[in-house]
Design an enzyme around this catalytic site. Structure first.
Site, PDB file in Angstrom:
ATOM      1  N   CYS A  56      -3.619   6.106  48.998  1.00 32.55           N
ATOM      2  CA  CYS A  56      -4.475   5.152  49.724  1.00 32.55           C
ATOM      3  C   CYS A  56      -5.957   5.482  49.533  1.00 32.55           C
ATOM      4  O   CYS A  56      -6.336   6.631  49.264  1.00 32.55           O
ATOM      5  CB  CYS A  56      -4.183   5.210  51.216  1.00 32.55           C
ATOM      6  SG  CYS A  56      -2.537   4.685  51.692  1.00 32.55           S
ATOM      7  N   GLU A  58      -8.278   5.783  51.751  1.00 34.22           N
ATOM      8  CA  GLU A  58      -8.815   6.750  52.708  1.00 34.22           C
ATOM      9  C   GLU A  58      -8.606   8.178  52.223  1.00 34.22           C
ATOM     10  O   GLU A  58      -9.482   9.034  52.349  1.00 34.22           O
ATOM     11  CB  GLU A  58      -8.126   6.588  54.074  1.00 34.22           C
ATOM     12  CG  GLU A  58      -8.360   5.246  54.744  1.00 34.22           C
ATOM     13  CD  GLU A  58      -7.327   4.186  54.371  1.00 34.22           C
ATOM     14  OE1 GLU A  58      -6.824   4.214  53.218  1.00 34.22           O
ATOM     15  OE2 GLU A  58      -7.027   3.343  55.211  1.00 34.22           O
ATOM     16  N   CYS A  92      -2.644   8.733  56.242  1.00 42.86           N
ATOM     17  CA  CYS A  92      -4.105   8.880  56.115  1.00 42.86           C
ATOM     18  C   CYS A  92      -4.725   9.359  57.422  1.00 42.86           C
ATOM     19  O   CYS A  92      -5.653  10.172  57.413  1.00 42.86           O
ATOM     20  CB  CYS A  92      -4.733   7.560  55.663  1.00 42.86           C
ATOM     21  SG  CYS A  92      -4.356   7.197  53.934  1.00 42.86           S
TER      22      CYS A  92
END
Ligand code: THU
Length: 128
Positions: A56, A58, A92
């Site tokens: 991801c 993040e 995350c």
């Protein structure tokens, strides 16, 4: 966070979203992290044909910040050009919590923003 810092985070997250590699989901995300020393690190999601290896936006941003010598996250802005705002996934949130106390998590789709605190989204993160 000041309006101008939030605007800088949004700009960085949007530029990162533009670099997202999301040929499988077509769901592009950009993230920007403000560190305690005032630096900004951005990230985009990077997918893989072996789907589970996708990372991801993040986490890419957090890992870049750590490599850049930063270990305290003050704020995270997540940008996706979707109707509904996109919050960070549980993985995350856990990674962000490793490098922060209770940072602001700002969600934006370019039209509206909503600000949370990490502990609202992850009340009981794992800690060694
Ligand atoms: N994704 C992110 O990058 N951040 C989020 O907050 C949610 C999901 C990515 C992972 C995958 O590439 C795509 O969005 C669809 O799940």
């Amino acid at each position: 966070m000041t309006k101008s810092i939030q605007a800088s985070l949004l700009r960085a997250a949007r530029a990162a979203e533009d670099r997202a590699y999301a040929p499988y989901s077509q769901f592009k995300v950009g993230a920007a992290i403000l560190t305690s020393s005032g630096r900004i690190f951005s990230g985009c999601n990077i997918e893989n044909g072996s789907y589970g290896l996708t990372v991801c936006a993040e986490r890419v941003a957090v890992f870049k910040a750590v490599l850049g010598g930063e270990r305290k996250v003050k704020a995270v802005l997540v940008y996706a050009g979707t109707v509904k705002l996109t919050p960070p996934c549980g993985a995350c949130l856990q990674v962000i919590s490793e490098f922060s106390e209770n940072p602001e998590i700002v969600l934006s789709n370019g039209r509206s923003t909503k600000t949370y605190r990490l502990r609202e989204l992850l009340p009981l993160g794992f800690r060694f």
